[in-house]
Design a protein around this motif. Structure first.
Motif, PDB file in Angstrom:
ATOM      1  N   PRO A   1       0.824  -1.208   0.000  1.00 20.84           N
ATOM      2  CA  PRO A   1       0.000   0.000   0.000  1.00 20.84           C
ATOM      3  C   PRO A   1       0.863   1.265   0.000  1.00 20.84           C
ATOM      4  CG  PRO A   1       0.055  -0.964   2.191  1.00 20.84           C
ATOM      5  CD  PRO A   1       0.777  -1.924   1.294  1.00 20.84           C
ATOM      6  N   VAL A   2       0.682   2.083  -1.007  1.00 17.74           N
ATOM      7  CA  VAL A   2       1.497   3.287  -1.187  1.00 17.74           C
ATOM      8  C   VAL A   2       0.584   4.417  -1.672  1.00 17.74           C
ATOM      9  CG1 VAL A   2       3.372   4.329  -2.555  1.00 17.74           C
ATOM     10  CG2 VAL A   2       3.605   1.990  -1.699  1.00 17.74           C
ATOM     11  N   LEU A   3       0.902   5.634  -1.259  1.00 14.73           N
ATOM     12  CA  LEU A   3       0.293   6.821  -1.851  1.00 14.73           C
ATOM     13  C   LEU A   3       1.174   7.231  -3.024  1.00 14.73           C
ATOM     14  CD1 LEU A   3      -1.565   9.340  -1.930  1.00 14.73           C
ATOM     15  CD2 LEU A   3      -0.094  10.362  -0.187  1.00 14.73           C
ATOM     16  N   TRP A   4       0.671   7.019  -4.244  1.00  9.68           N
ATOM     17  CA  TRP A   4       1.441   7.276  -5.456  1.00  9.68           C
ATOM     18  C   TRP A   4       1.117   8.655  -6.002  1.00  9.68           C
ATOM     19  CZ3 TRP A   4       4.980   3.621  -6.417  1.00  9.68           C
ATOM     20  CH2 TRP A   4       4.736   2.324  -5.953  1.00  9.68           C
ATOM     21  N   LEU A   5       2.160   9.425  -6.330  1.00 12.28           N
ATOM     22  CA  LEU A   5       1.980  10.733  -6.953  1.00 12.28           C
ATOM     23  C   LEU A   5       2.869  10.794  -8.187  1.00 12.28           C
ATOM     24  CD1 LEU A   5       2.357  11.253  -3.543  1.00 12.28           C
ATOM     25  CD2 LEU A   5       1.097  13.274  -4.291  1.00 12.28           C
TER      26      LEU A   5
ATOM     27  N   ARG B   1      -0.110  17.845 -16.289  1.00 13.29           N
ATOM     28  CA  ARG B   1      -1.103  16.993 -15.640  1.00 13.29           C
ATOM     29  C   ARG B   1      -0.425  16.156 -14.562  1.00 13.29           C
ATOM     30  NH1 ARG B   1      -3.335  15.563 -20.798  1.00 13.29           N
ATOM     31  NH2 ARG B   1      -2.226  17.499 -21.257  1.00 13.29           N
ATOM     32  N   HIS B   2      -1.217  15.577 -13.673  1.00 12.62           N
ATOM     33  CA  HIS B   2      -0.649  14.677 -12.679  1.00 12.62           C
ATOM     34  C   HIS B   2      -1.677  13.610 -12.311  1.00 12.62           C
ATOM     35  CE1 HIS B   2      -2.574  17.692  -9.960  1.00 12.62           C
ATOM     36  NE2 HIS B   2      -2.685  16.691  -9.092  1.00 12.62           N
ATOM     37  N   PHE B   3      -1.174  12.564 -11.663  1.00 13.90           N
ATOM     38  CA  PHE B   3      -1.981  11.377 -11.388  1.00 13.90           C
ATOM     39  C   PHE B   3      -1.660  10.900  -9.977  1.00 13.90           C
ATOM     40  CE2 PHE B   3      -2.725   6.788 -11.413  1.00 13.90           C
ATOM     41  CZ  PHE B   3      -3.929   6.665 -12.090  1.00 13.90           C
TER      42      PHE B   3
ATOM     43  N   PHE C   1      -8.117   6.624  -7.739  1.00 10.86           N
ATOM     44  CA  PHE C   1      -7.207   7.518  -8.443  1.00 10.86           C
ATOM     45  C   PHE C   1      -7.879   8.852  -8.726  1.00 10.86           C
ATOM     46  CE2 PHE C   1      -9.118   5.540 -12.308  1.00 10.86           C
ATOM     47  CZ  PHE C   1      -9.424   6.680 -13.042  1.00 10.86           C
ATOM     48  N   LEU C   2      -7.032   9.871  -8.823  1.00 12.12           N
ATOM     49  CA  LEU C   2      -7.416  11.208  -9.262  1.00 12.12           C
ATOM     50  C   LEU C   2      -6.448  11.605 -10.367  1.00 12.12           C
ATOM     51  CD1 LEU C   2      -8.800  14.012  -9.070  1.00 12.12           C
ATOM     52  CD2 LEU C   2      -7.150  14.576  -7.265  1.00 12.12           C
ATOM     53  N   ALA C   3      -6.982  11.863 -11.547  1.00 12.65           N
ATOM     54  CA  ALA C   3      -6.175  12.273 -12.692  1.00 12.65           C
ATOM     55  C   ALA C   3      -6.578  13.696 -13.060  1.00 12.65           C
ATOM     56  CB  ALA C   3      -6.410  11.331 -13.875  1.00 12.65           C
ATOM     57  N   VAL C   4      -5.652  14.635 -12.933  1.00 12.29           N
ATOM     58  CA  VAL C   4      -5.957  16.049 -13.146  1.00 12.29           C
ATOM     59  C   VAL C   4      -5.396  16.481 -14.497  1.00 12.29           C
ATOM     60  CG1 VAL C   4      -5.666  18.389 -12.268  1.00 12.29           C
ATOM     61  CG2 VAL C   4      -5.961  16.486 -10.671  1.00 12.29           C
ATOM     62  N   VAL C   5      -6.281  17.038 -15.340  1.00 14.02           N
ATOM     63  CA  VAL C   5      -5.899  17.426 -16.703  1.00 14.02           C
ATOM     64  C   VAL C   5      -6.365  18.854 -16.976  1.00 14.02           C
ATOM     65  CG1 VAL C   5      -6.047  15.038 -17.507  1.00 14.02           C
ATOM     66  CG2 VAL C   5      -8.037  16.531 -17.729  1.00 14.02           C
ATOM     67  N   PRO C   6      -5.664  19.564 -17.868  1.00 19.77           N
ATOM     68  CA  PRO C   6      -6.125  20.908 -18.236  1.00 19.77           C
ATOM     69  C   PRO C   6      -7.282  20.819 -19.231  1.00 19.77           C
ATOM     70  CG  PRO C   6      -4.147  20.349 -19.482  1.00 19.77           C
ATOM     71  CD  PRO C   6      -4.406  19.200 -18.538  1.00 19.77           C
TER      72      PRO C   6
ATOM     73  N   SER D   1      -3.165  24.925  -1.676  1.00 22.16           N
ATOM     74  CA  SER D   1      -3.782  23.983  -2.602  1.00 22.16           C
ATOM     75  C   SER D   1      -3.747  24.520  -4.025  1.00 22.16           C
ATOM     76  CB  SER D   1      -5.226  23.700  -2.171  1.00 22.16           C
ATOM     77  OG  SER D   1      -5.259  23.074  -0.909  1.00 22.16           O
ATOM     78  N   ARG D   2      -3.956  25.813  -4.180  1.00 25.42           N
ATOM     79  CA  ARG D   2      -3.844  26.414  -5.512  1.00 25.42           C
ATOM     80  C   ARG D   2      -2.410  26.310  -6.044  1.00 25.42           C
ATOM     81  NH1 ARG D   2      -7.080  32.203  -5.882  1.00 25.42           N
ATOM     82  NH2 ARG D   2      -9.211  31.340  -5.904  1.00 25.42           N
ATOM     83  N   LYS D   3      -1.472  26.595  -5.184  1.00 19.38           N
ATOM     84  CA  LYS D   3      -0.063  26.598  -5.605  1.00 19.38           C
ATOM     85  C   LYS D   3       0.400  25.217  -6.035  1.00 19.38           C
ATOM     86  CE  LYS D   3       4.513  28.028  -3.987  1.00 19.38           C
ATOM     87  NZ  LYS D   3       5.281  28.588  -2.839  1.00 19.38           N
ATOM     88  N   ASN D   4      -0.081  24.177  -5.352  1.00 18.42           N
ATOM     89  CA  ASN D   4       0.368  22.824  -5.651  1.00 18.42           C
ATOM     90  C   ASN D   4      -0.033  22.355  -7.046  1.00 18.42           C
ATOM     91  OD1 ASN D   4       1.718  22.421  -3.294  1.00 18.42           O
ATOM     92  ND2 ASN D   4       0.213  21.053  -2.382  1.00 18.42           N
ATOM     93  N   ALA D   5      -1.116  22.881  -7.589  1.00 16.01           N
ATOM     94  CA  ALA D   5      -1.556  22.455  -8.917  1.00 16.01           C
ATOM     95  C   ALA D   5      -0.446  22.665  -9.938  1.00 16.01           C
ATOM     96  CB  ALA D   5      -2.809  23.215  -9.324  1.00 16.01           C
ATOM     97  N   GLY D   6       0.141  23.855  -9.936  1.00 15.00           N
ATOM     98  CA  GLY D   6       1.227  24.120 -10.869  1.00 15.00           C
ATOM     99  C   GLY D   6       2.491  23.376 -10.513  1.00 15.00           C
ATOM    100  N   CYS D   7       2.770  23.227  -9.219  1.00 17.48           N
ATOM    101  CA  CYS D   7       3.964  22.516  -8.753  1.00 17.48           C
ATOM    102  C   CYS D   7       3.974  21.073  -9.241  1.00 17.48           C
ATOM    103  CB  CYS D   7       4.013  22.584  -7.235  1.00 17.48           C
ATOM    104  SG  CYS D   7       5.262  21.546  -6.460  1.00 17.48           S
ATOM    105  N   PHE D   8       2.809  20.426  -9.259  1.00 19.19           N
ATOM    106  CA  PHE D   8       2.727  19.027  -9.643  1.00 19.19           C
ATOM    107  C   PHE D   8       2.784  18.816 -11.151  1.00 19.19           C
ATOM    108  CE2 PHE D   8       0.115  17.651  -5.650  1.00 19.19           C
ATOM    109  CZ  PHE D   8       1.266  17.741  -4.890  1.00 19.19           C
TER     110      PHE D   8
END
Length: 400
Positions: free
Chosen positions: A202-206, A212-214, A227-232, A352-359
């Motif tokens: 069991p792992v938290l995968w980033l 985009r990030h997954f 899973f959460l897959a974030v796309v523009p 939380s806003r800042k992390n979107a671009g960081c990821f």
């Protein structure tokens, strides 16, 4: 004359609304939840419960009910989107629990709601009650509902989400802020992913990649992968847990990514998809005998994994403050709640806003600098995960 304890009406039957009602009733305060849905369907896939949220759940007496269904990832592992190279790892057992005083869980949102509801008692939840107006009188508040009914209370808590009707009636219309991205989300049974070697523990995968990030982690006692897959996508503006996305479009968005990601997406037939919104921080949450909680007060993007955790913190603090006053002192208790909670949630909204671009940085110097910063993540996030909402309440300055 004996002081009368307040009667509280809660609008919204999500995690925050159920938690504050439960906390109030545990303190001997009458509280009823008014939920617009005709049944609690518990949608929303998985969530992460950090040590700060776990402390709140423990105070509410529901951690034992959740132990069997929660997963406990052994580490957070940040991976390169294409090569699968592990760029940064951090332990989520052992040193995490020792440092922050509680475990890190990943769990289905439905399981948390069901645990809170079972402890609260379904008889304290009124379904099919869509709030259409909030009015205040000299000594109370009145909720009005779409079916023509009304409910009176000494205090009203708006826990009705990012599109809160209570907030609208308190402060007027405002617009949610669209991030320009959307999130695909689903639960995939692990028996469909037996050929993915990384899932043996069991792992938290980033998985971080350009644009985009997954994120993926186990839930349901490790029997499913969330899973959460974030796309523009600025054209996708539907903000709903129940909207289904196109699995072909999702897979195409991650074409060329590591087999871990593509195999998980290949095993998903019906991903949900919702546009990611937050709101500018509210200048105030309360007016008279009415206040806001959770997303209604401080809607945030999911990139800190703190939405549910912050609602839980709100709930236990607000319950204690209302339990410490009588019906005449409600407005002062709500001001104290806001004074304690608002500065913290503003900072987490911004992060939380800042992390979107960081990821989602492209390969190159910026991504390498980010990876270097991620090595210090436990120290950088200690103020979030190490926080004890009730301890902060006990040490808060007395109201002026």
């Amino acid at each position: 004359m004996t002081a009368r304890r307040p009667y509280v009406a809660v609008v919204g039957g999500g995690i925050g609304g159920l938690a504050v009602a439960l906390g109030l009733r545990q303190q001997g305060i009458e509280a009823v939840v008014h939920e617009q849905a005709r049944e609690l369907t518990h949608q929303g896939a998985g969530i992460a419960i950090g040590a700060n949220g776990h402390r709140a759940l423990r105070d509410l007496g529901v951690t034992e009910r959740l132990t069997a269904s929660a997963a406990r990832p052994v580490r957070a592992d940040f991976r390169h989107w294409r090569t699968g190279r592990s760029m940064v790892t951090h332990h989520l057992t052992g040193s995490y629990e020792e440092r922050f005083g509680a475990p890190f869980w990943t769990v289905e949102r439905a399981a948390v709601q069901q645990a809170l509801l079972a402890r609260l008692g379904p008889e304290h939840v009124r379904l099919g009650a869509r709030c259409t107006a909030v009015e205040q009188t000299a000594d109370g508040a009145v909720l009005r509902f779409a079916d023509g009914t009304a409910a009176e209370a000494d205090a009203v808590v708006g826990a009705d989400g990012i599109h809160s009707a209570v907030r609208h009636h308190l402060f007027g219309p405002d617009e949610a802020v669209f991030s320009g991205t959307s999130g695909y989300r689903a639960l995939v049974p692990l028996d469909r992913l037996r050929h993915v070697p990384e899932l043996a523990e069991p792992v938290l995968w980033l998985w971080l990649g350009p644009g985009r990030h997954f994120i993926a982690y186990p839930v349901a006692d490790g029997s499913a992968l969330n899973f959460l897959a974030v796309v523009p996508d600025r054209s996708w503006t539907v903000e709903s847990w129940s909207t289904e996305g196109d699995p072909g479009e999702l897979r195409a968005a991650f074409d060329g990514w590591h087999p871990f990601v593509t195999e998980v997406l290949g095993a998903c037939d019906h991903p949900g998809r919702w546009a990611l919104y937050d709101r500018e921080p509210q200048r105030t949450w309360s007016a008279g005998r009415v206040t806001l909680l959770g997303d209604a007060a401080h809607a945030m993007l999911p990139h800190h994994g703190q939405g549910a955790n912050q609602a839980l913190e709100d709930a236990v603090v607000l319950a204690r403050l209302l339990a410490g006053t009588d019906a005449d002192g409600v407005a002062g208790a709500l001001r104290g709640y806001e004074r304690l909670r608002r500065p913290r949630t503003r900072l987490i909204q911004a992060g939380s806003r800042k992390n979107a671009g960081c990821f989602q940085l492209p390969d190159g110097p910026e991504a390498e600098a980010r990876n270097e910063r991620l090595t210090g993540l436990p120290d950088d996030l200690a103020w979030i995960h190490g926080y004890d909402a009730l301890a902060a309440l006990r040490t808060a300055p007395a109201p002026v």
